[in-house]
Motif scaffolding. Structure first.
Motif, PDB file in Angstrom:
ATOM      1  N   GLY A 114       0.814  -1.209   0.000  1.00 25.83           N
ATOM      2  CA  GLY A 114       0.000   0.000   0.000  1.00 25.83           C
ATOM      3  C   GLY A 114       0.849   1.262   0.000  1.00 25.83           C
ATOM      4  O   GLY A 114       0.442   2.291   0.521  1.00 25.83           O
ATOM      5  N   ASN A 115       2.065   1.146  -0.585  1.00 26.15           N
ATOM      6  CA  ASN A 115       2.920   2.330  -0.728  1.00 26.15           C
ATOM      7  C   ASN A 115       3.229   2.988   0.618  1.00 26.15           C
ATOM      8  O   ASN A 115       3.271   4.212   0.718  1.00 26.15           O
ATOM      9  N   LEU A 116       3.410   2.177   1.631  1.00 21.21           N
ATOM     10  CA  LEU A 116       3.618   2.690   2.986  1.00 21.21           C
ATOM     11  C   LEU A 116       5.099   2.594   3.355  1.00 21.21           C
ATOM     12  O   LEU A 116       5.634   1.492   3.505  1.00 21.21           O
ATOM     13  N   ASN A 117       5.747   3.740   3.467  1.00 24.69           N
ATOM     14  CA  ASN A 117       7.164   3.776   3.855  1.00 24.69           C
ATOM     15  C   ASN A 117       7.274   4.006   5.349  1.00 24.69           C
ATOM     16  O   ASN A 117       6.846   5.043   5.854  1.00 24.69           O
ATOM     17  N   LEU A 118       7.859   3.047   6.031  1.00 29.91           N
ATOM     18  CA  LEU A 118       8.062   3.186   7.475  1.00 29.91           C
ATOM     19  C   LEU A 118       9.553   3.288   7.752  1.00 29.91           C
ATOM     20  O   LEU A 118      10.355   2.558   7.152  1.00 29.91           O
ATOM     21  N   GLN A 119       9.916   4.205   8.635  1.00 24.84           N
ATOM     22  CA  GLN A 119      11.320   4.407   8.964  1.00 24.84           C
ATOM     23  C   GLN A 119      11.571   4.030  10.428  1.00 24.84           C
ATOM     24  O   GLN A 119      10.752   4.342  11.304  1.00 24.84           O
ATOM     25  N   PHE A 120      12.703   3.387  10.652  1.00 26.33           N
ATOM     26  CA  PHE A 120      13.067   2.921  11.996  1.00 26.33           C
ATOM     27  C   PHE A 120      14.506   3.348  12.289  1.00 26.33           C
ATOM     28  O   PHE A 120      15.376   3.197  11.434  1.00 26.33           O
ATOM     29  N   TYR A 121      14.727   3.857  13.487  1.00 28.27           N
ATOM     30  CA  TYR A 121      16.057   4.359  13.820  1.00 28.27           C
ATOM     31  C   TYR A 121      16.256   4.231  15.324  1.00 28.27           C
ATOM     32  O   TYR A 121      15.299   4.063  16.090  1.00 28.27           O
ATOM     33  N   ASN A 122      17.508   4.371  15.745  1.00 25.20           N
ATOM     34  CA  ASN A 122      17.808   4.335  17.182  1.00 25.20           C
ATOM     35  C   ASN A 122      17.839   5.733  17.790  1.00 25.20           C
ATOM     36  O   ASN A 122      17.448   5.917  18.935  1.00 25.20           O
ATOM     37  N   ASP A 123      18.366   6.691  17.015  1.00 25.70           N
ATOM     38  CA  ASP A 123      18.553   8.035  17.583  1.00 25.70           C
ATOM     39  C   ASP A 123      18.022   9.114  16.651  1.00 25.70           C
ATOM     40  O   ASP A 123      18.217   9.043  15.438  1.00 25.70           O
ATOM     41  N   ILE A 124      17.415  10.122  17.255  1.00 34.75           N
ATOM     42  CA  ILE A 124      17.024  11.332  16.530  1.00 34.75           C
ATOM     43  C   ILE A 124      17.588  12.515  17.323  1.00 34.75           C
ATOM     44  O   ILE A 124      17.646  12.460  18.563  1.00 34.75           O
ATOM     45  N   ALA A 125      18.035  13.544  16.618  1.00 26.16           N
ATOM     46  CA  ALA A 125      18.545  14.732  17.311  1.00 26.16           C
ATOM     47  C   ALA A 125      17.427  15.351  18.146  1.00 26.16           C
ATOM     48  O   ALA A 125      16.253  15.299  17.766  1.00 26.16           O
TER      49      ALA A 125
END
Ligand SMILES: [Fe+2]
Length: 297
Positions: A114-125
């Protein structure tokens, strides 16, 4: 055997939108909602923060309104390359990206049906620009509801791969899952389109609803539904739309989940004791019985 509650992520941090009308949408989120502009991207993207994280809303110039991506923070012990390998083994394609957006050095982007981009990360500023005292002035981004034409595959990904806990459903339409104490962090809406159904900001307190509605009305923005209390999750919620028609929920008093007991903390307004995950099929959206024209679709 009881399910062990051990999701790979612990919080939703940002939603990103494509918009064909960047200036108007920016005005809504900065002056209407009261977010801080923290950064600009190479392609004209705008990064907006509620008060602590680098961004909680990102606006991307685009030909039409759509989901750009949604960002979740992984538990510290989850390693990005390993996470990507596990996702691919689960049948989801993705890639590891470095410096693909300001504020997030490294992330894994997964392509869901369904054109769904999910982003996963450990740290964000976390530049902590501070909470503004103008506009709706929310406290945090609480949850996102995504309509998806492959809803079953998306729920399978959140439940079986990410380890989210199923907390409620409302008819076959709304399916609620959580990765922390909130009744829901995501709401997967099985529907005919791929788009945001809505995303939700938690307000500082319930009296804030009236002030928020007054402020929005002064800016020419009408309420679509509420504020009123929902039966499922019992949040006191009001809905309006941004200039692109994307629905935004403002809420307080959402049910608090206790995974060890598979129930929600008891509240005076609950209909059942204990209040456990249930199917609210056939119920109404409004716990107080008022009927609004908007059916939240
Ligand atoms: Fe919601």
């Amino acid at each position: 055997m009881r399910k062990i509650f051990n999701p790979k992520v612990f919080q939703l941090v940002y939603v990103s939108l494509f918009t064909p009308d960047l200036a108007r949408v920016q005005d809504h989120y900065v002056e209407g909602i009261g977010l801080n502009l923290t950064d600009k991207g190479d392609k004209g993207e705008l990064y907006l923060s509620i008060g602590y994280d680098h961004h909680n809303v990102a606006l991307h110039p685009g030909s039409e309104s759509a989901i750009a991506n949604i960002g979740f923070q992984l538990k510290p012990e989850i390693e990005l390359a390993e996470f990507l390998k596990d996702a691919e083994a689960f049948g989801i394609r993705g890639q590891l990206k470095t410096d693909s957006q300001p504020g997030v050095r490294s992330l894994v982007e997964l392509e869901l049906p369904g054109n769904l981009n999910l982003q996963f990360y450990n740290d964000i500023a976390t530049p902590a620009p501070g909470f503004r005292d103008v506009g709706v002035a929310p406290m945090r981004l609480g949850h996102v509801a995504m309509m998806n034409t492959s809803g079953d595959k998306v729920t399978e990904f959140f439940e079986d791969f990410l380890g989210f806990w199923f907390t409620d459903k409302f008819t076959d339409f709304f399916n609620f899952y959580t990765c922390n104490k909130d009744h829901h962090v995501i709401n997967i809406v099985k529907g005919p389109e791929n788009r945001y159904h809505h995303f939700a900001f938690e307000l500082r307190g319930s009296p804030s609803h009236a002030m928020a509605a007054d402020w929005l009305r002064r800016r020419g923005v009408k309420q679509e539904w509420g504020p009123a209390r929902h039966p499922a999750s019992h949040n006191y919620a009001g809905y309006h739309r941004d200039p692109d028609g994307v629905m935004i929920e403002l809420y307080t008093e959402m049910d608090v989940f206790i995974p060890e007991l598979n129930m929600f903390e008891p509240r005076p307004w609950h209909e059942f004791f204990p209040m456990v995950p249930r199917d609210w099929a056939g119920g109404d959206l409004n716990a107080w019985g008022a009927e609004f024209t908007c059916k939240l679709e």
